[in-house]
Scaffold this motif. Structure first.
Motif, PDB file in Angstrom:
ATOM      1  N   ILE A 138       0.718  -1.211   0.010  1.00 30.77           N
ATOM      2  CA  ILE A 138      -0.096  -0.045  -0.150  1.00 30.77           C
ATOM      3  C   ILE A 138       0.853   1.235  -0.031  1.00 30.77           C
ATOM      4  N   LEU A 139       0.704   2.190  -0.975  1.00 32.63           N
ATOM      5  CA  LEU A 139       1.274   3.367  -0.859  1.00 32.63           C
ATOM      6  C   LEU A 139       0.250   4.555  -0.653  1.00 32.63           C
ATOM      7  N   ILE A 140       0.857   5.463   0.399  1.00 30.22           N
ATOM      8  CA  ILE A 140       0.153   6.711   0.505  1.00 30.22           C
ATOM      9  C   ILE A 140       0.870   7.853   0.209  1.00 30.22           C
ATOM     10  N   PRO A 141       0.655   8.531  -1.128  1.00 29.36           N
ATOM     11  CA  PRO A 141       1.396   9.759  -1.560  1.00 29.36           C
ATOM     12  C   PRO A 141       0.910  10.988  -0.883  1.00 29.36           C
ATOM     13  N   GLY A 142       1.897  11.966  -0.764  1.00 29.36           N
ATOM     14  CA  GLY A 142       1.817  13.363  -0.077  1.00 29.36           C
ATOM     15  C   GLY A 142       0.781  12.836   1.196  1.00 29.36           C
ATOM     16  N   CYS A 143       1.590  12.180   1.902  1.00 33.99           N
ATOM     17  CA  CYS A 143       0.859  11.354   3.183  1.00 33.99           C
ATOM     18  C   CYS A 143       0.391  12.392   4.331  1.00 33.99           C
ATOM     19  N   GLY A 144       1.074  13.331   4.486  1.00 32.88           N
ATOM     20  CA  GLY A 144       1.081  14.288   5.493  1.00 32.88           C
ATOM     21  C   GLY A 144       1.168  13.612   6.838  1.00 32.88           C
TER      22      GLY A 144
ATOM     23  N   VAL B 257       4.954   8.243   1.266  1.00 31.38           N
ATOM     24  CA  VAL B 257       5.826   9.478   0.736  1.00 31.38           C
ATOM     25  C   VAL B 257       5.492  10.791   0.930  1.00 31.38           C
ATOM     26  N   ASP B 258       6.362  11.653   1.115  1.00 29.93           N
ATOM     27  CA  ASP B 258       5.941  12.817   1.127  1.00 29.93           C
ATOM     28  C   ASP B 258       7.207  14.040   0.854  1.00 29.93           C
ATOM     29  N   VAL B 259       7.025  15.070   0.265  1.00 30.32           N
ATOM     30  CA  VAL B 259       8.101  15.836  -0.057  1.00 30.32           C
ATOM     31  C   VAL B 259       8.785  16.567   1.017  1.00 30.32           C
ATOM     32  N   ALA B 260       7.885  16.745   1.998  1.00 30.54           N
ATOM     33  CA  ALA B 260       8.287  17.454   3.296  1.00 30.54           C
ATOM     34  C   ALA B 260       8.615  16.691   4.527  1.00 30.54           C
ATOM     35  N   PRO B 261       9.886  16.671   4.938  1.00 31.13           N
ATOM     36  CA  PRO B 261      10.236  16.064   6.252  1.00 31.13           C
ATOM     37  C   PRO B 261       9.436  15.806   7.415  1.00 31.13           C
ATOM     38  N   ALA B 262       8.827  17.152   7.591  1.00 32.93           N
ATOM     39  CA  ALA B 262       8.104  17.386   9.092  1.00 32.93           C
ATOM     40  C   ALA B 262       7.054  16.239   9.214  1.00 32.93           C
ATOM     41  N   PRO B 263       5.973  15.910   8.295  1.00 31.24           N
ATOM     42  CA  PRO B 263       4.958  15.055   8.705  1.00 31.24           C
ATOM     43  C   PRO B 263       5.649  13.719   8.833  1.00 31.24           C
TER      44      PRO B 263
END
Length: 196
Positions: free
Chosen positions: A44-50, A69-75
């Protein structure tokens, strides 16, 4: 100047706690869908996962092959602190459009609406490329327009259909009956299966 919705932009939104889309828990439409999944071995993939409440729910219910996967490290950091037993190698800090691999299920939850609408065709093409044969894209899309400039960016089912019909068979593409109150009547629940 046009806003660039890049990693720095999203990182700042999380750092400033400017995350109005964050519901604080898994939403009923996805919880209900996950509860009827039988095979806990699927990828299962959750992109832009927040903050990825969906992943936490899945993981705590025995689904071990969940990738965020997320482009920001914080979430991703927030998630790792909340669910410390989650495998670190399944937290992917990268651009969705550069992702490789094959997944049986991809979960859409406020990722599509966060992207610049100019990327919608690329989004559907990338989703199709990441799904294994018979794979599904499942989740929620806003079926409304927003008064303020995005993100989130709204749209409607007719527009969305034009992107998805190239790659997917429509199993379900209907107004969600069990959205959270602020989103009632304004969300589509989608189950799209990759075409052969």
């Amino acid at each position: 100047m046009e806003q660039d919705f890049n990693a720095a932009y999203w990182q700042e939104r999380y750092t400033q706690n400017n995350t109005g889309w964050d519901t604080g828990s898994i939403t009923p439409p996805l919880k209900n869908y996950f509860d009827q999944l039988q095979n806990k071995a699927i990828r299962i993939l959750i992109p832009g996962c927040g903050n990825a409440y969906e992943a936490e729910y899945l993981f705590r219910n025995g689904f071990e092959n969940v990738y965020l996967v997320d482009v920001a490290p914080a979430p991703l950091r927030n998630f790792a602190q909340r669910v410390p037993e989650f495998p670190e190698e399944q937290l992917l800090h990268q651009d969705f459009f550069e992702l490789e691999g094959k997944y049986d299920l991809i979960v859409e939850q406020t990722f599509f609406c966060a992207l610049d609408p100019a990327l919608r065709a690329a989004y559907t093409e990338k989703m199709a490329s990441l799904l294994a044969p018979g794979g599904k894209l499942v989740g929620l899309l806003f079926d409304t327009t927003f008064q303020k400039p995005g993100p989130p960016f709204g749209g409607n089912r007719e527009e969305y259909r034009t992107y998805f019909e190239l790659y997917f068979n429509f199993i379900l593409f209907e107004t969600a009956y069990n959205s959270i109150p602020p989103r009632q009547g304004n969300e589509l629940f989608i189950i799209l299966e990759l075409k052969n």
